[in-house]
Scaffold this motif. Structure first.
Motif, PDB file in Angstrom:
ATOM      1  N   ALA A 115       1.552 -54.399  36.920  1.00  0.00           N
ATOM      2  CA  ALA A 115       1.708 -53.994  35.519  1.00  0.00           C
ATOM      3  C   ALA A 115       0.449 -54.350  34.737  1.00  0.00           C
ATOM      4  O   ALA A 115      -0.088 -53.533  33.975  1.00  0.00           O
ATOM      5  CB  ALA A 115       2.931 -54.676  34.907  1.00  0.00           C
ATOM      6  N   LEU A 116      -0.049 -55.561  34.948  1.00  0.00           N
ATOM      7  CA  LEU A 116      -1.264 -55.999  34.258  1.00  0.00           C
ATOM      8  C   LEU A 116      -2.492 -55.241  34.766  1.00  0.00           C
ATOM      9  O   LEU A 116      -3.346 -54.819  33.983  1.00  0.00           O
ATOM     10  CB  LEU A 116      -1.459 -57.505  34.456  1.00  0.00           C
ATOM     11  N   THR A 117      -2.565 -55.057  36.085  1.00  0.00           N
ATOM     12  CA  THR A 117      -3.699 -54.329  36.653  1.00  0.00           C
ATOM     13  C   THR A 117      -3.719 -52.883  36.170  1.00  0.00           C
ATOM     14  O   THR A 117      -4.777 -52.336  35.832  1.00  0.00           O
ATOM     15  CB  THR A 117      -3.635 -54.348  38.190  1.00  0.00           C
ATOM     16  N   GLY A 118      -2.545 -52.263  36.121  1.00  0.00           N
ATOM     17  CA  GLY A 118      -2.468 -50.880  35.664  1.00  0.00           C
ATOM     18  C   GLY A 118      -2.919 -50.717  34.231  1.00  0.00           C
ATOM     19  O   GLY A 118      -3.588 -49.734  33.876  1.00  0.00           O
ATOM     20  N   GLY A 220     -21.518 -72.716  40.818  1.00  0.00           N
ATOM     21  CA  GLY A 220     -21.353 -71.367  40.286  1.00  0.00           C
ATOM     22  C   GLY A 220     -20.717 -70.377  41.251  1.00  0.00           C
ATOM     23  O   GLY A 220     -19.772 -69.664  40.886  1.00  0.00           O
ATOM     24  N   PRO A 221     -21.199 -70.308  42.507  1.00  0.00           N
ATOM     25  CA  PRO A 221     -20.602 -69.364  43.461  1.00  0.00           C
ATOM     26  C   PRO A 221     -19.129 -69.641  43.746  1.00  0.00           C
ATOM     27  O   PRO A 221     -18.406 -68.742  44.170  1.00  0.00           O
ATOM     28  CB  PRO A 221     -21.449 -69.578  44.731  1.00  0.00           C
ATOM     29  N   LEU A 222     -18.701 -70.889  43.517  1.00  0.00           N
ATOM     30  CA  LEU A 222     -17.286 -71.214  43.703  1.00  0.00           C
ATOM     31  C   LEU A 222     -16.458 -70.733  42.513  1.00  0.00           C
ATOM     32  O   LEU A 222     -15.345 -70.220  42.671  1.00  0.00           O
ATOM     33  CB  LEU A 222     -17.102 -72.726  43.883  1.00  0.00           C
ATOM     34  N   LEU A 223     -17.014 -70.883  41.307  1.00  0.00           N
ATOM     35  CA  LEU A 223     -16.271 -70.542  40.097  1.00  0.00           C
ATOM     36  C   LEU A 223     -15.963 -69.046  40.001  1.00  0.00           C
ATOM     37  O   LEU A 223     -14.971 -68.655  39.380  1.00  0.00           O
ATOM     38  CB  LEU A 223     -17.055 -70.977  38.852  1.00  0.00           C
ATOM     39  N   VAL A 224     -16.808 -68.206  40.596  1.00  0.00           N
ATOM     40  CA  VAL A 224     -16.597 -66.760  40.458  1.00  0.00           C
ATOM     41  C   VAL A 224     -15.586 -66.213  41.463  1.00  0.00           C
ATOM     42  O   VAL A 224     -15.275 -65.015  41.449  1.00  0.00           O
ATOM     43  CB  VAL A 224     -17.921 -65.984  40.627  1.00  0.00           C
ATOM     44  N   MET A 225     -15.035 -67.076  42.305  1.00  0.00           N
ATOM     45  CA  MET A 225     -14.169 -66.576  43.374  1.00  0.00           C
ATOM     46  C   MET A 225     -12.880 -65.944  42.865  1.00  0.00           C
ATOM     47  O   MET A 225     -12.275 -65.107  43.538  1.00  0.00           O
ATOM     48  CB  MET A 225     -13.867 -67.688  44.379  1.00  0.00           C
ATOM     49  N   SER A 226     -12.416 -66.344  41.666  1.00  0.00           N
ATOM     50  CA  SER A 226     -11.196 -65.730  41.130  1.00  0.00           C
ATOM     51  C   SER A 226     -11.422 -64.250  40.840  1.00  0.00           C
ATOM     52  O   SER A 226     -10.571 -63.404  41.136  1.00  0.00           O
ATOM     53  CB  SER A 226     -10.746 -66.447  39.856  1.00  0.00           C
ATOM     54  N   GLU A 386      -7.420 -61.471  33.812  1.00  0.00           N
ATOM     55  CA  GLU A 386      -7.387 -62.815  34.405  1.00  0.00           C
ATOM     56  C   GLU A 386      -5.971 -63.201  34.833  1.00  0.00           C
ATOM     57  O   GLU A 386      -5.782 -63.859  35.863  1.00  0.00           O
ATOM     58  CB  GLU A 386      -7.943 -63.838  33.417  1.00  0.00           C
ATOM     59  N   ALA A 387      -4.970 -62.790  34.054  1.00  0.00           N
ATOM     60  CA  ALA A 387      -3.586 -63.095  34.431  1.00  0.00           C
ATOM     61  C   ALA A 387      -3.229 -62.395  35.740  1.00  0.00           C
ATOM     62  O   ALA A 387      -2.493 -62.947  36.571  1.00  0.00           O
ATOM     63  CB  ALA A 387      -2.637 -62.668  33.318  1.00  0.00           C
ATOM     64  N   SER A 388      -3.755 -61.205  35.951  1.00  0.00           N
ATOM     65  CA  SER A 388      -3.470 -60.482  37.191  1.00  0.00           C
ATOM     66  C   SER A 388      -4.091 -61.199  38.386  1.00  0.00           C
ATOM     67  O   SER A 388      -3.556 -61.129  39.499  1.00  0.00           O
ATOM     68  CB  SER A 388      -3.974 -59.042  37.106  1.00  0.00           C
ATOM     69  N   VAL A 463      -4.487 -70.078  32.667  1.00  0.00           N
ATOM     70  CA  VAL A 463      -3.974 -70.974  33.711  1.00  0.00           C
ATOM     71  C   VAL A 463      -3.025 -72.025  33.132  1.00  0.00           C
ATOM     72  O   VAL A 463      -1.881 -72.165  33.582  1.00  0.00           O
ATOM     73  CB  VAL A 463      -5.136 -71.665  34.460  1.00  0.00           C
ATOM     74  N   VAL A 464      -3.480 -72.778  32.123  1.00  0.00           N
ATOM     75  CA  VAL A 464      -2.695 -73.924  31.639  1.00  0.00           C
ATOM     76  C   VAL A 464      -1.513 -73.508  30.763  1.00  0.00           C
ATOM     77  O   VAL A 464      -0.533 -74.252  30.650  1.00  0.00           O
ATOM     78  CB  VAL A 464      -3.589 -74.925  30.879  1.00  0.00           C
ATOM     79  N   LEU A 465      -1.607 -72.342  30.135  1.00  0.00           N
ATOM     80  CA  LEU A 465      -0.482 -71.861  29.321  1.00  0.00           C
ATOM     81  C   LEU A 465       0.245 -70.703  29.998  1.00  0.00           C
ATOM     82  O   LEU A 465       1.477 -70.626  29.957  1.00  0.00           O
ATOM     83  CB  LEU A 465      -0.983 -71.408  27.941  1.00  0.00           C
ATOM     84  N   GLY A 466      -0.521 -69.805  30.617  1.00  0.00           N
ATOM     85  CA  GLY A 466       0.081 -68.626  31.227  1.00  0.00           C
ATOM     86  C   GLY A 466       1.016 -68.951  32.374  1.00  0.00           C
ATOM     87  O   GLY A 466       2.134 -68.409  32.436  1.00  0.00           O
TER      88      GLY A 466
END
Length: 526
Positions: A115-118, A220-226, A386-388, A463-466
């Motif tokens: 739903a979010l991706t769409g 940095g290369p780790l942070l972009v993995m999401s 980001e939620a997706s 992340v912390v609220l969603g």
């Protein structure tokens, strides 16, 4: 040793009911292209620009690591599919191995993911079209794009497969063209503007291969993995499509084994050439502008600006392909939930051609409202994106978890061994789960560092609220449907198997879903 039913709807097995009414109409070429198409999307064509700008050449490592996890994921999914092919996919496997609550959470999380991706893909299509046709209202583009994929999905699974086949052909052709041209420039040391292409750019890039100075950080290369995970999202589509394949036991292993090659060539190969052709600072960091695609940037430097229009067309195709997959998946997942009384009962309705049209229409309505919201609040695009990513990570985690449970029961002699085994199990699945947890943690960290104002730290807040908000909504929803689920299963909410064999529900003491006859009757009435 007990062997579960094949899931073809011919028996009274509770796990078969959700498969009633579907047509096995997807052939070899469609299955192969569905698998390929799931590995190529807007995340590569457009989203990689921002990551290149912020990470440097080490982004190659990010894609390679996520690629390894994606391959392990597909091997885990392959073992599950050859254990039992079903259009309910992850929802059905969670029901079988972890019970009704697990199926409920998995199903609605996967629906939320699409739903979010769409919503983001519809908004992206409108953005791409408006970049060339400024007078075209976004709302009209949204309606046209949605109408096209809706009609395709309502026709038949074969129509869906045909669309994905040709969409994948277009995407693959674009990548192959870039790879060929890129190799010629890199190996030949040809200049692109003021810069000479060559593999030496990997370490001669400002800051070196793994920049740590200035605005760069060693992690940095780790942070972009999401965001890289989001780029790989939809490769699990093969699991949903397996229930409508003509020969899933033959085609799924072929599709899964080809994933590592596709990842290596299309993703890692493309990123490797991009960083070898131009300094990573050359790639614009705004992913909401289609002209900022790193591929467009490269061809512009070659003096082939007209190719930008071709890439724009490919971006539209990629977004439409994602929309098409979203409607296909959610229609089947919602029906699986509906069969077990965990979703509105109208989601059971199917057409004569075996299409769960009610669930597809339900998702389409959400897409429209989401696209309208995005027009009112542009920040909704980033939040939804980001939620997706969280939902994708959750879905991947359920696949690893189900594979671990299946293998445990196989070793106990409870279930017959799947003919397509996950390599290195259980350690490879544990690695996959640990990696996904790490990605969520890194998403929060990158979100915290992304902006000085608290309310602008989108990823951190997601992340912390969603996550707590989603968990609370799912808990409330479960309380609402639990009574109906209990009645439907004769009070048996547990998994179909325990360490000693079939549980009460699997021995006739309760059904995990409505009967096959009831599901068939519902489909006939539709």
């Amino acid at each position: 040793m007990t062997k579960p039913e094949a899931g073809n709807g011919e028996s009274g097995n509770s796990l078969d009911a959700e498969q009633v009414g579907y047509k096995q109409s997807l052939g070899r070429r469609q299955v192969q292209m569905i698998a390929i198409g799931g590995a190529i999307g807007t995340g590569l064509f457009l989203g990689s620009a921002k990551n290149l700008n912020s990470t440097g050449p080490a982004l190659v490592v990010s894609y390679a690591i996520v690629g390894v996890v994606a391959y392990l994921l597909m091997r885990a999914l392959g073992e599950l599919v050859l254990h039992r092919a079903t259009s309910g996919a992850f929802v059905s496997y969670m029901r079988e191995f972890y019970g009704e609550r697990g199926a409920y959470v998995t199903g609605w999380m996967y629906w939320l993911n699409w739903a979010l991706t769409g919503i983001t893909e519809l908004s992206a299509v409108a953005l791409y079209v408006q970049s060339k046709a400024e007078s075209m209202p976004k709302w009209l583009t949204v309606l046209i794009a949605l109408a096209v994929v809706l009609v395709i999905n309502l026709l038949s699974a074969k129509a869906f497969g045909e669309f994905e086949f040709w969409a994948s052909i277009i995407k693959v052709a674009a990548i192959v063209l870039f790879l060929v041209v890129g190799l010629v420039y890199v190996i030949g040391g040809i200049h692109l503007g003021a810069h000479k292409a060559g593999f030496s750019n990997l370490w001669e890039n400002k800051g070196g291969f793994w920049p740590t100075n200035g605005d760069f950080h060693w992690y940095g290369p780790l942070l972009v993995m999401s965001s890289v995970i989001f780029a790989f999202a939809a490769i699990e589509m093969v699991g949903v499509a397996a229930g409508e394949m003509k020969d899933s036991r033959t085609e799924v292993p072929k599709a899964v084994n080809a994933v590592v090659f596709r990842i290596g060539v299309f993703y890692v190969g493309s990123i490797l050439l991009l960083v070898s052709m131009l300094p990573t600072s050359s790639y614009a960091a705004d992913p909401e502008k289609p002209q900022n695609s790193p591929f467009v940037t490269v061809f512009n430097e070659m003096g082939l600006g007209w190719v930008g229009n071709v890439i724009l067309a490919v971006l539209i195709v990629a977004a439409m392909s994602s929309l098409n997959s979203g409607l296909y998946s959610t229609g089947r997942v919602l029906r699986s939930l509906g069969v077990s009384k965990q979703a509105p009962q109208f989601t059971l309705k199917m057409s004569d051609s075996g299409v769960p049209w009610a669930g597809i229409v339900m998702t389409s309505v959400v897409y429209v409202f989401g696209a309208i919201l995005n027009a009112v609040d542009p920040d909704a695009f980033e939040t939804a994106l980001e939620a997706s990513s969280i939902c994708v990570a959750f879905t991947w985690a359920t696949i690893f978890a189900c594979q671990l449970r299946l293998r445990f029961l196989v070793k106990r002699g409870v279930i017959e061994k799947s003919p397509f085994q996950m390599p290195g199990s259980p350690y490879t699945s544990y690695f996959g789960l640990a990696f996904l947890v790490l990605v969520i943690v890194l998403l929060a960290i990158s979100g915290w560092q992304s902006a000085p104002d608290f309310l602008d730290k989108t990823d951190f807040l997601v992340v912390v609220l969603g996550i707590p908000i989603i968990a609370a909504l799912l808990a409330i929803g479960w309380l609402v449907v639990r009574k109906n689920v209990l009645a439907n299963t004769d009070g048996h909410l547990e998994a179909s198997w325990d360490a000693n064999g079939p549980t009460a529900r699997n021995k006739g003491g309760g059904s995990a879903a409505v009967s096959a006859e009831e599901a068939d009757d519902t489909a006939a009435k539709a």
